[in-house]
Scaffold this active site. Sequence first.
Site, PDB file in Angstrom:
ATOM      1  N   HIS A  75      -7.797  -3.854  -3.686  1.00  0.00           N
ATOM      2  CA  HIS A  75      -7.284  -4.489  -2.479  1.00  0.00           C
ATOM      3  C   HIS A  75      -6.920  -5.934  -2.812  1.00  0.00           C
ATOM      4  O   HIS A  75      -7.404  -6.502  -3.804  1.00  0.00           O
ATOM      5  CB  HIS A  75      -8.338  -4.448  -1.367  1.00  0.00           C
TER       6      HIS A  75
ATOM      7  N   LYS B  58      -7.996  -8.424  -6.310  1.00  0.00           N
ATOM      8  CA  LYS B  58      -7.116  -8.302  -7.479  1.00  0.00           C
ATOM      9  C   LYS B  58      -7.569  -9.227  -8.608  1.00  0.00           C
ATOM     10  O   LYS B  58      -7.555  -8.836  -9.765  1.00  0.00           O
ATOM     11  CB  LYS B  58      -5.661  -8.545  -7.094  1.00  0.00           C
TER      12      LYS B  58
ATOM     13  N   THR C 267      -1.747   0.920  -9.436  1.00  0.00           N
ATOM     14  CA  THR C 267      -0.709   0.641  -8.462  1.00  0.00           C
ATOM     15  C   THR C 267       0.059  -0.589  -8.940  1.00  0.00           C
ATOM     16  O   THR C 267      -0.440  -1.374  -9.746  1.00  0.00           O
ATOM     17  CB  THR C 267      -1.326   0.430  -7.063  1.00  0.00           C
ATOM     18  N   GLY C 268       1.283  -0.745  -8.451  1.00  0.00           N
ATOM     19  CA  GLY C 268       2.233  -1.707  -8.999  1.00  0.00           C
ATOM     20  C   GLY C 268       1.776  -3.134  -9.162  1.00  0.00           C
ATOM     21  O   GLY C 268       1.800  -3.679 -10.272  1.00  0.00           O
TER      22      GLY C 268
ATOM     23  N   GLY D 241       0.640  -0.087  -3.529  1.00  0.00           N
ATOM     24  CA  GLY D 241      -0.081   0.675  -2.511  1.00  0.00           C
ATOM     25  C   GLY D 241       0.687   0.864  -1.219  1.00  0.00           C
ATOM     26  O   GLY D 241       0.823   1.998  -0.732  1.00  0.00           O
TER      27      GLY D 241
ATOM     28  N   ASP E 156      -0.853   4.569  -3.671  1.00  0.00           N
ATOM     29  CA  ASP E 156      -2.141   5.237  -3.508  1.00  0.00           C
ATOM     30  C   ASP E 156      -1.957   6.747  -3.426  1.00  0.00           C
ATOM     31  O   ASP E 156      -2.760   7.512  -3.954  1.00  0.00           O
ATOM     32  CB  ASP E 156      -2.903   4.702  -2.294  1.00  0.00           C
TER      33      ASP E 156
ATOM     34  N   ASP F 250     -12.074  -3.971  -0.563  1.00  0.00           N
ATOM     35  CA  ASP F 250     -12.594  -5.088   0.213  1.00  0.00           C
ATOM     36  C   ASP F 250     -12.993  -4.548   1.581  1.00  0.00           C
ATOM     37  O   ASP F 250     -12.136  -4.352   2.434  1.00  0.00           O
ATOM     38  CB  ASP F 250     -11.528  -6.169   0.338  1.00  0.00           C
TER      39      ASP F 250
ATOM     40  N   HIS G 284      -1.827  -2.780   5.373  1.00  0.00           N
ATOM     41  CA  HIS G 284      -0.844  -2.351   4.372  1.00  0.00           C
ATOM     42  C   HIS G 284      -1.500  -1.900   3.064  1.00  0.00           C
ATOM     43  O   HIS G 284      -0.828  -1.377   2.190  1.00  0.00           O
ATOM     44  CB  HIS G 284       0.153  -3.477   4.076  1.00  0.00           C
TER      45      HIS G 284
ATOM     46  N   ASP H 258      -5.255   3.469   1.146  1.00  0.00           N
ATOM     47  CA  ASP H 258      -6.283   4.183   1.900  1.00  0.00           C
ATOM     48  C   ASP H 258      -7.361   4.696   0.953  1.00  0.00           C
ATOM     49  O   ASP H 258      -7.168   5.685   0.262  1.00  0.00           O
ATOM     50  CB  ASP H 258      -5.648   5.332   2.662  1.00  0.00           C
TER      51      ASP H 258
ATOM     52  N   ARG I 191     -12.067  11.134  -0.979  1.00  0.00           N
ATOM     53  CA  ARG I 191     -12.136  12.573  -0.668  1.00  0.00           C
ATOM     54  C   ARG I 191     -11.592  13.400  -1.828  1.00  0.00           C
ATOM     55  O   ARG I 191     -12.218  14.362  -2.275  1.00  0.00           O
ATOM     56  CB  ARG I 191     -11.351  12.880   0.606  1.00  0.00           C
TER      57      ARG I 191
END
Length: 132
Positions: free
Chosen positions: A8, A12, A34-35, A55, A60, A80, A87, A90, A96
């Site tokens: 998050h 970072k 992620t980017g 994300g 994600d 966090d 934004h 998730d 899950r």
Amino acid sequence: MKIALIAHDELKDTMVNFCIAYEGILKEHVLFSTGTTGKRIEAATELKIDKVKSGPLGGDQQIGALIAQDELDLVIFLRDPLTSQPHEPDIQALIRLCDVYKIPVATNIATGELLVKAMERGEFSWRLYKKS
């Protein structure tokens, strides 16, 4: 091993510092991120990161697809819990999927360090319990 690194916004810097601290171990593995997180890790280290979208743009979900396709062995998602933004990725969906496919997931720095140290010692026993 194939490892996903996600963080998050507020964490970072923590993820970058984590990757600097464990660069010697992480460089032996295939890394996904992620980017934005991936770009920041690459700028601060010599690690090669296979980056998916950021994300908010579906990164994600791309990481989730890699989990579902049995393409990942470990996820480190520094979340966090106090100030995450709408934004941001998730975490619940990824947790899950990790549970369904028996992929270890660290959501904080302490657990991330434990898993990386286990990898360093060659302890990959969780791979024995994965579904085909």
